[in-house]
Every structure is written in structure tokens, then in C-alpha cells.
Write a protein that holds these residues in place. Structure first.
Motif, mmCIF file in Angstrom:
data_model
loop_
_atom_site.group_PDB
_atom_site.id
_atom_site.type_symbol
_atom_site.label_atom_id
_atom_site.label_comp_id
_atom_site.label_asym_id
_atom_site.label_seq_id
_atom_site.Cartn_x
_atom_site.Cartn_y
_atom_site.Cartn_z
ATOM 1 N N PHE A 1 8.384 11.131 -8.179
ATOM 2 C CA PHE A 1 8.688 10.198 -9.260
ATOM 3 C C PHE A 1 9.855 9.295 -8.902
ATOM 4 O O PHE A 1 9.849 8.096 -9.226
ATOM 5 C CB PHE A 1 8.991 10.976 -10.548
ATOM 6 C CG PHE A 1 9.276 10.090 -11.731
ATOM 7 C CD1 PHE A 1 8.283 9.302 -12.278
ATOM 8 C CD2 PHE A 1 10.549 10.045 -12.297
ATOM 9 C CE1 PHE A 1 8.533 8.482 -13.365
ATOM 10 C CE2 PHE A 1 10.808 9.228 -13.387
ATOM 11 C CZ PHE A 1 9.800 8.447 -13.925
ATOM 12 N N ASP A 2 10.893 9.830 -8.218
ATOM 13 C CA ASP A 2 12.055 9.000 -7.894
ATOM 14 C C ASP A 2 11.679 7.887 -6.924
ATOM 15 O O ASP A 2 12.192 6.764 -7.014
ATOM 16 C CB ASP A 2 13.210 9.853 -7.343
ATOM 17 C CG ASP A 2 12.868 10.561 -6.046
ATOM 18 O OD1 ASP A 2 11.677 10.885 -5.831
ATOM 19 O OD2 ASP A 2 13.787 10.816 -5.242
ATOM 20 N N GLN A 3 10.740 8.176 -6.007
ATOM 21 C CA GLN A 3 10.326 7.136 -5.075
ATOM 22 C C GLN A 3 9.478 6.073 -5.767
ATOM 23 O O GLN A 3 9.566 4.892 -5.434
ATOM 24 C CB GLN A 3 9.553 7.768 -3.909
ATOM 25 C CG GLN A 3 10.447 8.620 -3.020
ATOM 26 C CD GLN A 3 9.723 9.198 -1.823
ATOM 27 O OE1 GLN A 3 8.502 9.320 -1.823
ATOM 28 N NE2 GLN A 3 10.475 9.582 -0.805
ATOM 29 N N THR A 4 8.670 6.500 -6.726
ATOM 30 C CA THR A 4 7.908 5.525 -7.516
ATOM 31 C C THR A 4 8.844 4.586 -8.259
ATOM 32 O O THR A 4 8.673 3.361 -8.239
ATOM 33 C CB THR A 4 6.988 6.248 -8.520
ATOM 34 O OG1 THR A 4 5.989 6.976 -7.803
ATOM 35 C CG2 THR A 4 6.305 5.260 -9.446
ATOM 36 N N MET A 5 9.866 5.143 -8.900
ATOM 37 C CA MET A 5 10.802 4.310 -9.662
ATOM 38 C C MET A 5 11.629 3.432 -8.720
ATOM 39 O O MET A 5 11.985 2.301 -9.081
ATOM 40 C CB MET A 5 11.716 5.189 -10.517
ATOM 41 C CG MET A 5 11.000 5.899 -11.650
ATOM 42 S SD MET A 5 10.023 4.769 -12.694
ATOM 43 C CE MET A 5 11.311 3.706 -13.353
ATOM 44 N N ALA A 6 11.920 3.920 -7.518
ATOM 45 C CA ALA A 6 12.645 3.091 -6.544
ATOM 46 C C ALA A 6 11.803 1.886 -6.140
ATOM 47 O O ALA A 6 12.323 0.774 -5.990
ATOM 48 C CB ALA A 6 13.013 3.924 -5.313
ATOM 49 N N THR A 7 10.501 2.078 -5.984
ATOM 50 C CA THR A 7 9.613 0.956 -5.656
ATOM 51 C C THR A 7 9.607 -0.073 -6.781
ATOM 52 O O THR A 7 9.719 -1.283 -6.537
ATOM 53 C CB THR A 7 8.177 1.462 -5.419
ATOM 54 O OG1 THR A 7 8.181 2.395 -4.336
ATOM 55 C CG2 THR A 7 7.243 0.309 -5.082
ATOM 56 N N LEU B 1 0.854 -1.183 0.000
ATOM 57 C CA LEU B 1 0.000 0.000 0.000
ATOM 58 C C LEU B 1 0.890 1.232 0.000
ATOM 59 O O LEU B 1 1.536 1.555 0.995
ATOM 60 C CB LEU B 1 -0.922 -0.014 1.223
ATOM 61 C CG LEU B 1 -1.958 1.101 1.326
ATOM 62 C CD1 LEU B 1 -2.817 1.175 0.070
ATOM 63 C CD2 LEU B 1 -2.841 0.889 2.548
ATOM 64 N N GLY B 2 0.952 1.903 -1.146
ATOM 65 C CA GLY B 2 1.821 3.058 -1.299
ATOM 66 C C GLY B 2 3.041 2.717 -2.137
ATOM 67 O O GLY B 2 3.169 1.626 -2.683
ATOM 68 N N GLY B 3 3.943 3.684 -2.240
ATOM 69 C CA GLY B 3 5.172 3.469 -3.003
ATOM 70 C C GLY B 3 5.109 3.956 -4.433
ATOM 71 O O GLY B 3 6.132 4.026 -5.109
ATOM 72 N N VAL B 4 3.909 4.291 -4.923
ATOM 73 C CA VAL B 4 3.755 4.861 -6.258
ATOM 74 C C VAL B 4 2.894 6.112 -6.151
ATOM 75 O O VAL B 4 2.136 6.278 -5.189
ATOM 76 C CB VAL B 4 3.125 3.866 -7.252
ATOM 77 C CG1 VAL B 4 4.017 2.669 -7.458
ATOM 78 C CG2 VAL B 4 1.739 3.430 -6.792
#
Length: 329
Positions: free
Chosen positions: A201-207, A194-197
Motif C-alpha cells: 500500500f505504501d508503494q501504491t500511495m508513493a506512486t 506499468l506497475g506502481g499500484v
């Protein structure tokens, strides 16, 4: 277009009516390379809360992102999960979401705990939540949480001694060593993140990066990401024949499952995006508004975004490479 490329020469795009059956495609293609994804399994009550047979274990992992999920949906996710884990600041998000009741008490909070508020840690500890401090900056809180989850179900000796491990990175190192050397048959875990996107944008790509790497190194971990900003699920498809068994619902059925009739890109039709983030792929689809055959897709070529599910039984993607797919619930 290169005349020597057989995939490009044979590419096709087919526009379908808004409602079709794909049963013929399913029956004709099921084989040894078939992968079936059942999105509703994440929201359906297990036959018994103690049923932890292989493939029947669901884990809820809450990351540090505001929880906007529908209350009815969250309640079903929670009740279906055998283990609930907050990664550091995910603990704050859970308390923000449910600040008054004692309904949602996570089993663990894990991470370097620089984001989780001390008052929230103490609050949940008083209700039975276990705190696992791992302060290393080499591993993300996401990886720390997944090390804990994998150890909990597959390497219980680590969990039995968890109060005695160092607070730097021993959990991650022990789980990594066990995974690399153990001959123990590991249990398949369905982990809903739940979450991570959305958000940064950098955190989305890290996920995305971490899920891909973990799926490669720990193939028994099966991930589904819930986007907290839009009612959609994101999953990683394997090479082969992938059937997303997600039938179209009547408004009455949606209310029964989700509590409301969910927003969609077009009334009655779910948005579907086929995302070749990892590498170029050649795909064939069944059950989408714009189906394709032998269609090369990639970040530097073309992608099927804003497509729609028209298959009554779900939709199918045959691919020669791993790729991500997102679809509205």
C-alpha cells in the motif's frame, strides 16, 4: 446536511439503465475547460514510428512489479511506444515476462540499480540497452526514470552528455534546472506506467504522490497507470469537463483489441471508481450506472467506488478539483 451549503442541497444521484447515450452531454458541455482522454491511443499503432509531433509521443515505463498484462495488450503497448524505459528492477520483471525471445529490448535502464540483476543488465546491454546509474537515495527510481524521459525528448543536450554526468544525481538536477529555467517549448508526453499500484500500500500511495507532484510541476507529462494485478487504467483528471472517450465494445471487438474478452465487474459493464485522493471535490457525471449531480466527494465524506460505465460513447466527469479515476479495460 448543512442548509447553507448549496452543493449539498442540490446533490442528486440518478440510477441509469445499463445502456445509454451521452452524446447530448458531450455536445452541450464541450468548451475551453474540456479534457478528452482516449485510452485506446496507448494501444494503437502510430501513423509512423518516427512521428514525434507534439502530443503524439508515447513512452512505456516499466516499474519493479510482476508483469501480468495480457500478451496481446503488452505487444501493442510496446510497439506504440517511442521510448521504453525500465526503472531499476523493472528490468528483471521484463526478462521474467519475456525470457526467451529478443522481442522486447528497452532503450534504457535507470536507477540506483540495486535491484536489477547484473546478469540482466549485461544481457540487455549486449542487445543495445543503455545503463544510466544514478545512486542517490534522495530521488526514487521512478523520479530518475521520468527525469531521463523528459530530458530525452525535451533537453537532448543532457542525453548527448549522459555518459559524462556523475553517477549520483546529476541527471535529476540537470533536468530540474532545465525545467525551471528553460524557455523552450516542451513536447507533450504520454507516459504509460506499468506497475506502481497494487502490492504494498505504501508503494501504491508513493506512486500516486509522485504522479500528482510531477503533473503539477511538469504539466506536459500526461500519465496513465496500468494496474498489473487487474486489467484497469488509472488517470488523473483535471478540473473542468473530462470526457473519457472509451466506447463499449462487443466481445468480437474486445478479442481484436485485447486478445480475449476482458473480465469485468458485471458482464459487459466496466467498473469505474472516482477517487478524490488529493482533496474534496464537487462532481457531476454522465454515463455511469449511478450518475451524480453537484455531488461532494472526499476521503472523509463519500466516494463513488464500484460504479459502472453504461455510456455507449464513454463517460464524463465534471469536477472542480483534480481527482483520480480508475476504469476497467
Amino acid at each position: 446536511m448543512s442548509a447553507g451549503n448549496q452543493f449539498e442541497v442540490s446533490e442528486k444521484v440518478i440510477e441509469n439503465p445499463d445502456s445509454i447515450s451521452i452524446k447530448h452531454a458531450i455536445d452541450a458541455n464541450v468548451g475551453s475547460d474540456t479534457h478528452i482522454i482516449f485510452p485506446l491511443k496507448y494501444f494503437e499503432a502510430q501513423s509512423g514510428q518516427d512521428d514525434e509531433s507534439d502530443g503524439n509521443i508515447t513512452v512505456l515505463l516499466i516499474l519493479n512489479q510482476q508483469i501480468n498484462i495480457l500478451p496481446n495488450l503488452f505487444a501493442k503497448l510496446w510497439s506504440n511506444a517511442s521510448l521504453k524505459v525500465c526503472a531499476d528492477g523493472g528490468l528483471n520483471r521484463l526478462r521474467d515476462y519475456d525470457s526467451t525471445s529478443l522481442t522486447y529490448i528497452p532503450d534504457y535502464v535507470v536507477g540506483d540499480l540495486d535491484s536489477a540483476k547484473e546478469e540482466n543488465i549485461k544481457h540487455y546491454q549486449s542487445l543495445g540497452t543503455k545503463k544510466v546509474l544514478q545512486s542517490s537515495q534522495y530521488y526514487t527510481d521512478f523520479i530518475k526514470a521520468l527525469s531521463l524521459i523528459n530530458a530525452f525528448f525535451n533537453y537532448p543536450d543532457i542525453i548527448r552528455d549522459i555518459d559524462n554526468i556523475d553517477s549520483l544525481d546529476e541527471l535529476e538536477k540537470l533536468e530540474d534546472e532545465k525545467s525551471a529555467s528553460s524557455n523552450v517549448k516542451v513536447k507533450t508526453l504520454k507516459i504509460i506506467v506499468l506497475g506502481g499500484v497494487g502490492g504494498r500500500f505504501d508503494q501504491t500511495m508513493a506512486t500516486i504522490n509522485q504522479i500528482w507532484n510531477l503533473s503539477s510541476r511538469r504539466p506536459h507529462l500526461h500519465f496513465a497507470i496500468l494496474n498489473p494485478e487487474h486489467t484497469e487504467m488509472i488517470v488523473l483528471l483535471k478540473p473542468g469537463f473530462n470526457f473519457v472517450a472509451y466506447p463499449r465494445f462487443t466481445p468480437h471487438e474486445e478479442i481484436d483489441i485485447f486478445g480475449i474478452v476482458t473480465d469485468k465487474s458485471r458482464p459487459g459493464l466496466r467498473n469505474v471508481g472516482v477517487l478524490p485522493i488529493l482533496n474534496d471535490a464537487v462532481i457531476t457525471t454522465f454515463g455511469l450506472k449511478w450518475d451524480v449531480e453537484n455531488w461532494r466527494t472526499g476521503l472523509t465524506t463519500k466516494m463513488s467506488s464500484s460504479n459502472l460505465q453504461v455510456g455507449n460513447e464513454g463517460f464524463v466527469i465534471r469536477t472542480d478539483k483534480h481527482l483520480f479515476v480508475d476504469f476497467e479495460l
